[in-house]
Write a protein that holds these residues in place. Structure first.
Motif, mmCIF file in Angstrom:
data_model
loop_
_atom_site.group_PDB
_atom_site.id
_atom_site.type_symbol
_atom_site.label_atom_id
_atom_site.label_comp_id
_atom_site.label_asym_id
_atom_site.label_seq_id
_atom_site.Cartn_x
_atom_site.Cartn_y
_atom_site.Cartn_z
ATOM 1 N N PRO A 95 0.812 -1.226 0.000
ATOM 2 C CA PRO A 95 0.000 0.000 0.000
ATOM 3 C C PRO A 95 0.840 1.268 0.000
ATOM 4 O O PRO A 95 0.792 2.083 0.933
ATOM 5 N N LEU A 96 1.628 1.439 -1.051
ATOM 6 C CA LEU A 96 2.470 2.625 -1.172
ATOM 7 C C LEU A 96 1.903 3.536 -2.268
ATOM 8 O O LEU A 96 1.320 3.065 -3.249
ATOM 9 N N PRO A 97 2.083 4.850 -2.136
ATOM 10 C CA PRO A 97 1.463 5.801 -3.065
ATOM 11 C C PRO A 97 2.224 5.922 -4.387
ATOM 12 O O PRO A 97 2.957 6.885 -4.632
ATOM 13 N N ALA A 98 2.055 4.937 -5.228
ATOM 14 C CA ALA A 98 2.691 4.940 -6.541
ATOM 15 C C ALA A 98 1.728 4.336 -7.554
ATOM 16 O O ALA A 98 0.827 3.568 -7.199
ATOM 17 N N LEU A 99 1.939 4.682 -8.816
ATOM 18 C CA LEU A 99 1.180 4.107 -9.919
ATOM 19 C C LEU A 99 2.118 3.275 -10.781
ATOM 20 O O LEU A 99 3.315 3.577 -10.895
ATOM 21 N N VAL A 100 1.574 2.227 -11.395
ATOM 22 C CA VAL A 100 2.371 1.302 -12.203
ATOM 23 C C VAL A 100 1.733 1.190 -13.583
ATOM 24 O O VAL A 100 0.515 0.996 -13.700
ATOM 25 N N GLY A 101 2.548 1.317 -14.621
ATOM 26 C CA GLY A 101 2.041 1.163 -15.977
ATOM 27 C C GLY A 101 1.420 -0.210 -16.167
ATOM 28 O O GLY A 101 1.990 -1.229 -15.757
ATOM 29 N N ALA A 102 0.256 -0.241 -16.775
ATOM 30 C CA ALA A 102 -0.460 -1.503 -16.974
ATOM 31 C C ALA A 102 0.253 -2.358 -18.017
ATOM 32 O O ALA A 102 0.484 -1.919 -19.144
ATOM 33 N N GLU A 103 0.625 -3.570 -17.632
ATOM 34 C CA GLU A 103 1.314 -4.487 -18.535
ATOM 35 C C GLU A 103 0.276 -5.104 -19.477
ATOM 36 O O GLU A 103 -0.609 -5.822 -19.029
ATOM 37 N N PRO A 104 0.366 -4.827 -20.790
ATOM 38 C CA PRO A 104 -0.704 -5.188 -21.719
ATOM 39 C C PRO A 104 -0.563 -6.563 -22.339
ATOM 40 O O PRO A 104 -0.960 -6.772 -23.485
ATOM 41 N N TYR A 105 0.030 -7.487 -21.593
ATOM 42 C CA TYR A 105 0.264 -8.857 -22.058
ATOM 43 C C TYR A 105 1.426 -8.917 -23.035
ATOM 44 O O TYR A 105 1.965 -9.979 -23.295
ATOM 45 N N GLY A 106 1.811 -7.796 -23.588
ATOM 46 C CA GLY A 106 2.841 -7.802 -24.599
ATOM 47 C C GLY A 106 4.194 -7.308 -24.141
ATOM 48 O O GLY A 106 5.040 -6.978 -24.962
ATOM 49 N N THR A 107 4.410 -7.219 -22.841
ATOM 50 C CA THR A 107 5.705 -6.841 -22.241
ATOM 51 C C THR A 107 6.316 -5.592 -22.872
ATOM 52 O O THR A 107 7.487 -5.579 -23.224
ATOM 53 N N LEU A 108 5.502 -4.538 -22.981
ATOM 54 C CA LEU A 108 6.011 -3.242 -23.392
ATOM 55 C C LEU A 108 5.060 -2.174 -22.871
ATOM 56 O O LEU A 108 3.888 -2.154 -23.237
ATOM 57 N N CYS A 109 5.574 -1.306 -21.995
ATOM 58 C CA CYS A 109 4.737 -0.292 -21.345
ATOM 59 C C CYS A 109 5.121 1.124 -21.744
ATOM 60 O O CYS A 109 4.878 2.069 -20.996
ATOM 61 N N THR A 110 5.717 1.298 -22.913
ATOM 62 C CA THR A 110 6.057 2.622 -23.393
ATOM 63 C C THR A 110 4.776 3.416 -23.645
ATOM 64 O O THR A 110 3.933 2.993 -24.432
ATOM 65 N N PRO A 111 4.595 4.574 -22.984
ATOM 66 C CA PRO A 111 3.353 5.328 -23.172
ATOM 67 C C PRO A 111 3.238 5.901 -24.574
ATOM 68 O O PRO A 111 4.237 6.069 -25.286
ATOM 69 N N LEU A 112 2.014 6.199 -24.965
ATOM 70 C CA LEU A 112 1.774 6.860 -26.244
ATOM 71 C C LEU A 112 1.905 8.368 -26.044
ATOM 72 O O LEU A 112 1.159 8.969 -25.271
ATOM 73 N N LEU A 113 2.863 8.965 -26.741
ATOM 74 C CA LEU A 113 3.102 10.407 -26.669
ATOM 75 C C LEU A 113 3.083 10.969 -28.074
ATOM 76 O O LEU A 113 3.749 10.440 -28.972
ATOM 77 N N ASP A 114 2.349 12.044 -28.280
ATOM 78 C CA ASP A 114 2.237 12.674 -29.587
ATOM 79 C C ASP A 114 3.611 13.152 -30.054
ATOM 80 O O ASP A 114 4.325 13.842 -29.324
ATOM 81 N N ARG A 115 3.982 12.782 -31.269
ATOM 82 C CA ARG A 115 5.315 13.137 -31.769
ATOM 83 C C ARG A 115 5.533 14.645 -31.858
ATOM 84 O O ARG A 115 6.673 15.114 -31.808
ATOM 85 N N ASP A 116 4.458 15.407 -31.997
ATOM 86 C CA ASP A 116 4.592 16.861 -32.100
ATOM 87 C C ASP A 116 4.541 17.559 -30.749
ATOM 88 O O ASP A 116 4.718 18.784 -30.675
ATOM 89 N N ALA A 117 4.284 16.811 -29.691
ATOM 90 C CA ALA A 117 4.204 17.423 -28.355
ATOM 91 C C ALA A 117 4.597 16.418 -27.290
ATOM 92 O O ALA A 117 3.998 16.368 -26.221
ATOM 93 N N ALA A 118 5.631 15.614 -27.575
ATOM 94 C CA ALA A 118 5.969 14.492 -26.694
ATOM 95 C C ALA A 118 6.364 14.954 -25.295
ATOM 96 O O ALA A 118 5.917 14.382 -24.290
ATOM 97 N N GLU A 119 7.197 15.982 -25.205
ATOM 98 C CA GLU A 119 7.651 16.436 -23.885
ATOM 99 C C GLU A 119 6.499 17.034 -23.079
ATOM 100 O O GLU A 119 6.359 16.748 -21.880
ATOM 101 N N ASP A 120 5.662 17.832 -23.717
ATOM 102 C CA ASP A 120 4.520 18.404 -23.007
ATOM 103 C C ASP A 120 3.541 17.317 -22.580
ATOM 104 O O ASP A 120 2.968 17.374 -21.483
ATOM 105 N N ALA A 121 3.350 16.312 -23.438
ATOM 106 C CA ALA A 121 2.461 15.209 -23.089
ATOM 107 C C ALA A 121 3.002 14.452 -21.885
ATOM 108 O O ALA A 121 2.267 14.116 -20.949
ATOM 109 N N ALA A 122 4.311 14.184 -21.897
ATOM 110 C CA ALA A 122 4.926 13.480 -20.766
ATOM 111 C C ALA A 122 4.781 14.298 -19.487
ATOM 112 O O ALA A 122 4.458 13.750 -18.422
ATOM 113 N N ALA A 123 5.004 15.609 -19.582
ATOM 114 C CA ALA A 123 4.879 16.462 -18.397
ATOM 115 C C ALA A 123 3.464 16.429 -17.838
ATOM 116 O O ALA A 123 3.264 16.382 -16.614
#
Length: 394
Positions: free
Chosen positions: A95-123
């Motif tokens: 019970p610690l205050p953290a979030l974990v990327g959902a593993e989609p069965y395919g062993t890759l949790c790279t988020p979807l970030l718009d190529r034209d605004a990737a840094e702002d999307a990540a922020a």
């Protein structure tokens, strides 16, 4: 677009929320159209976070249902970032205050970030996680050296923060821009290729060998049943990891593959000897990258190396496709079959992303994840030791 903008607004949860008194919207609240458009604009491909795949996972896959969404929108209300997540308590039983990327069965949790605004999307994703009460975000099986990670690092640097790499490894990948025959000669050498041709000729004694690719939804639905039977007849069934062994997993893969085939995002490959299928695999496609999701073989033909034969044909198939530049094996590091064939390497790891400066809880979360990982690896090693029959009695 007001509907999308509302997804960045946090909602109150019950006081029983293990992480905080805030909750994120469920993943199913994200409209599919804008999600699909974001996937096409993503700065880095992740076939397993496409909506037709991840929503099928979220609906029924064992242990993977009910994800929440971290989402980002621009000033026009356009979706520019998305990451499905779970509370840390659900994944690590802590019970610690953290979030974990959902593993989609395919062993890759790279988020979807718009190529034209990737840094702002990540922020925005990081800020939304912080506002939800999380002190850290944990991304398992994250692409470590791609543009998505670079955008996350740049967003963190704005607040004087840096990610912590918890584990890292390299897994097999294919450079599909190369000539397949030249690539296979360089990878395996003339002697090994000659031996594989000999085995293929012996396999042909059971009937003409052919490599089939199912692409349309109807073809994919039919070929998938062949694949599921192959997988259930092998070692995965003995380990309890065959997709057809669990109703939720079977429902997920049937829904996902057919839905993705509608837009050309999934293929089922099958190797036959005569009328007998001897090996099969599922291939997911996203942008210019393919993802080799799973493989199944008929163990009765194991001496002919049907999995390797299938992979050789897949290599030729992908290298001949001008729309595909690379392929991710999504295999474990050091995989004995595919590592010698696909010689490129894709850096993958688990990353802890701190969300607050000088936060005393971050080292606690880090240590907890580390201890959990050590316990998992110990249990995994013990299980392998027992299965291999090397444990001595008494």
């Amino acid at each position: 677009m007001a509907e999308l903008a509302n997804h960045a607004v946090l909602h109150r949860a019950s006081d029983n929320d293990a992480a905080d008194a805030h909750a994120l919207p469920p993943l199913t609240d994200i409209p599919v159209g804008p999600w699909r458009a974001l996937a096409e604009r993503a700065v880095e491909a992740n076939g397993y976070y496409q909506p037709d795949w991840e929503l099928a996972v979220d609906a029924s896959a064992r242990g993977r249902t009910g994800a929440a969404a971290l989402s980002a929108v621009n000033e026009a209300g356009q979706l520019i970032g998305l990451l499905p997540v779970f509370p840390m308590q659900r994944i690590y039983k802590l019970p610690l205050p953290a979030l974990v990327g959902a593993e989609p069965y395919g062993t890759l949790c790279t988020p979807l970030l718009d190529r034209d605004a990737a840094e702002d999307a990540a922020a925005q994703l990081l800020r939304q996680a912080r506002n939800a009460g999380a002190h850290a975000l944990i991304l398992r099986t994250m692409s470590l050296q791609g543009p998505a990670m670079a955008a996350i690092e740049a967003a963190l640097a704005r607040d004087g923060l840096r990610p912590r790499v918890l584990s890292a490894y390299a897994r097999a990948a294919l450079d599909a821009t190369r000539d397949a025959d030249e690539l296979l000669r360089d990878a395996l050498g003339a002697k090994k290729l000659k031996e594989l041709r000999r085995l293929r000729n012996r396999l042909a004694d059971h009937g003409a060998v052919r490599f089939d690719v199912a692409r349309t939804p109807r073809e994919v639905a039919s070929a998938l049943e062949i694949f599921l039977n192959l997988e259930a007849g092998g070692w995965k069934s003995k380990r309890g990891t065959a997709l057809s062994q669990h109703a939720g997993d079977a429902a997920f893969i049937r829904r996902a593959t057919v839905a993705m085939a509608e837009a050309g995002g999934c293929e089922i490959i099958t190797l036959h000897a005569g009328e007998t299928p001897v090996a099969g695999g599922i291939v997911v496609r996203h942008q210019d990258r393919a993802f080799f999701f799973k493989i199944g073989i008929d163990q009765r033909f194991a001496k002919y190396s049907p999995g390797t034969q299938l992979t050789l044909d897949l290599t030729r198939h992908l290298c001949a496709d001008s729309a595909i530049a690379s392929a991710d094996s999504t295999a474990a590091p050091g995989h004995p079959m595919i590592d010698p064939i696909w010689r490129e390497r894709f850096a993958i790891g688990d990353v802890l992303i701190p969300l607050r400066r000088r936060d005393p809880l971050v080292p606690v979360i880090h240590a907890a994840v580390r201890m959990h990982s050590l316990g998992y690896e110990a249990a995994r090693g013990a299980a392998h030791f027992i299965r291999s029959g090397r444990r001595k009695s008494g």
